[in-house]
Enzyme design. Structure first.
Site, PDB file in Angstrom:
ATOM      1  N   HIS A  11      17.463   7.952   1.202  1.00  0.00           N
ATOM      2  CA  HIS A  11      16.256   8.331   2.341  1.00  0.00           C
ATOM      3  C   HIS A  11      15.801   7.346   2.497  1.00  0.00           C
ATOM      4  O   HIS A  11      14.444   6.860   1.642  1.00  0.00           O
ATOM      5  CB  HIS A  11      16.567   9.689   2.533  1.00  0.00           C
ATOM      6  N   HIS A  36       7.896   2.859   6.577  1.00  0.00           N
ATOM      7  CA  HIS A  36       7.291   3.625   6.676  1.00  0.00           C
ATOM      8  C   HIS A  36       6.230   4.535   6.135  1.00  0.00           C
ATOM      9  O   HIS A  36       5.965   4.253   5.173  1.00  0.00           O
ATOM     10  CB  HIS A  36       8.484   4.689   5.945  1.00  0.00           C
TER      11      HIS A  36
END
Length: 318
Positions: free
Chosen positions: A42, A117
């Site tokens: 992830h 991110h």
């Protein structure tokens, strides 16, 4: 001495997984990849996040305001809760990871594209070259690159990313084919190793080397409690998979603003990492593979626990 023995054991397991696809039972070599259990990561690139970089376009206004007000102190908190992986791409590949969850953005004032991110990470092209070099050494391993979040990108930026993918992987790219024929033996015969999923319709329509993002639906629990994560994954599993597609199960816990405030001096890794891994392993323990079985499973900090062995064990013919 025990610690040294433990590290040696981890390295041995890692080496065993570096070529796991080529070592699958013969009956699975002609099975569509959508019917095989595949471990993934992830926010796969987040090991490369730079604490000194600007806040990325993916961040909510609350995060931007915090960083604007508190500067580096707030950035450290953003960093601690944005990093989801400790291993580099090469290390993940060696451990057996074959699916990569990717988020890309432009960076104002720079011509390159970057992984993001919360903050900015590594430049995309250099990471793809790292993956390509690994694939050269492991010609029977196949990977999935899922570009599922693409921020602040114009048509020319999409063209740039596609050109980079084509230049780096060249003949290794698998064009869009009938998913029922996308089995290892077929891909080996064609000499292809990379399936790219791209979540931008107008770009995929113009590029037969890209798989539309709709072929890679993903089950995201979006909860902070491990039992709820398992219950949601179980509910989706019971409901059944969409026909003619791959499927990602996200064995991750997602922090809220309240979570971060509650554990402000800690990180995603120590608050959620071990408990999420433990519970996704629990979810997998009675599962199998096949058209209605487990396909791709992703996690944070994939080296923790027995996450990767638990996924790969589903491929052993009983």
């Amino acid at each position: 001495m025990a610690s040294t023995t433990g590290e040696a054991s981890k390295l041995e397991n890692c080496a065993k997984n570096s070529d796991w696809m080529s070592k699958l039972p013969e009956s699975l070599l002609c099975e569509p990849l959508k019917n095989i259990a595949i471990p993934g990561s992830h926010d796969s690139f987040s090991y490369s996040l730079d604490m000194t970089s600007p806040v990325s376009p993916s961040s909510p206004d609350t995060v931007r305001n915090l960083v604007s007000t508190f500067g580096n102190m707030a950035k450290k908190i953003v960093y601690n809760w944005s990093v989801t992986q400790s291993l580099t791409f090469n290390q993940q590949l060696d451990h057996g990871i074959r699916y990569f969850d990717l988020r890309v953005s432009t960076w104002k004032g720079k011509s390159e594209l970057y992984f993001v991110h919360g903050l900015f990470g590594a430049e995309v092209g250099s990471c793809l070259l790292e993956i390509k070099t690994w694939l050269d050494d492991h010609p029977k391993e196949v990977i999935f690159l899922d570009f599922n979040h693409l921020y602040d990108m114009s048509a020319s930026d999409h063209d740039q990313l596609v050109a980079t993918l084509t230049s780096v992987f060249d003949s290794k790219l698998c064009p869009l084919i009938d998913i029922e024929t996308a089995a290892l033996n077929v891909l080996w015969d064609r000499g292809v190793q990379v399936l790219v999923f791209y979540h931008h319709d107008s770009t995929t329509q113009q590029n037969p080397m890209l798989w539309p993002g709709g072929f890679m639906p993903s089950v995201w629990p979006n909860v902070t409690e491990a039992p709820k994560m398992v219950n949601l994954l179980e509910a989706h599993f019971t409901r059944g998979r969409p026909y003619g597609k791959f499927q990602v199960n996200q064995g991750v816990l997602t922090p809220t603003g309240t979570t971060i405030l509650q554990y402000i001096n800690r990180s995603l890794q120590d608050v959620f990492g071990p408990i999420a891994i433990k519970n996704v392993q629990y979810f997998l323990k009675d599962k199998g593979i096949g058209p209605r079985g487990i396909n791709i499973v992703i996690a944070d900090f994939v080296e923790l626990g027995d996450f990767i062995p638990s996924v790969l064990a589903l491929n052993q013919i009983k």
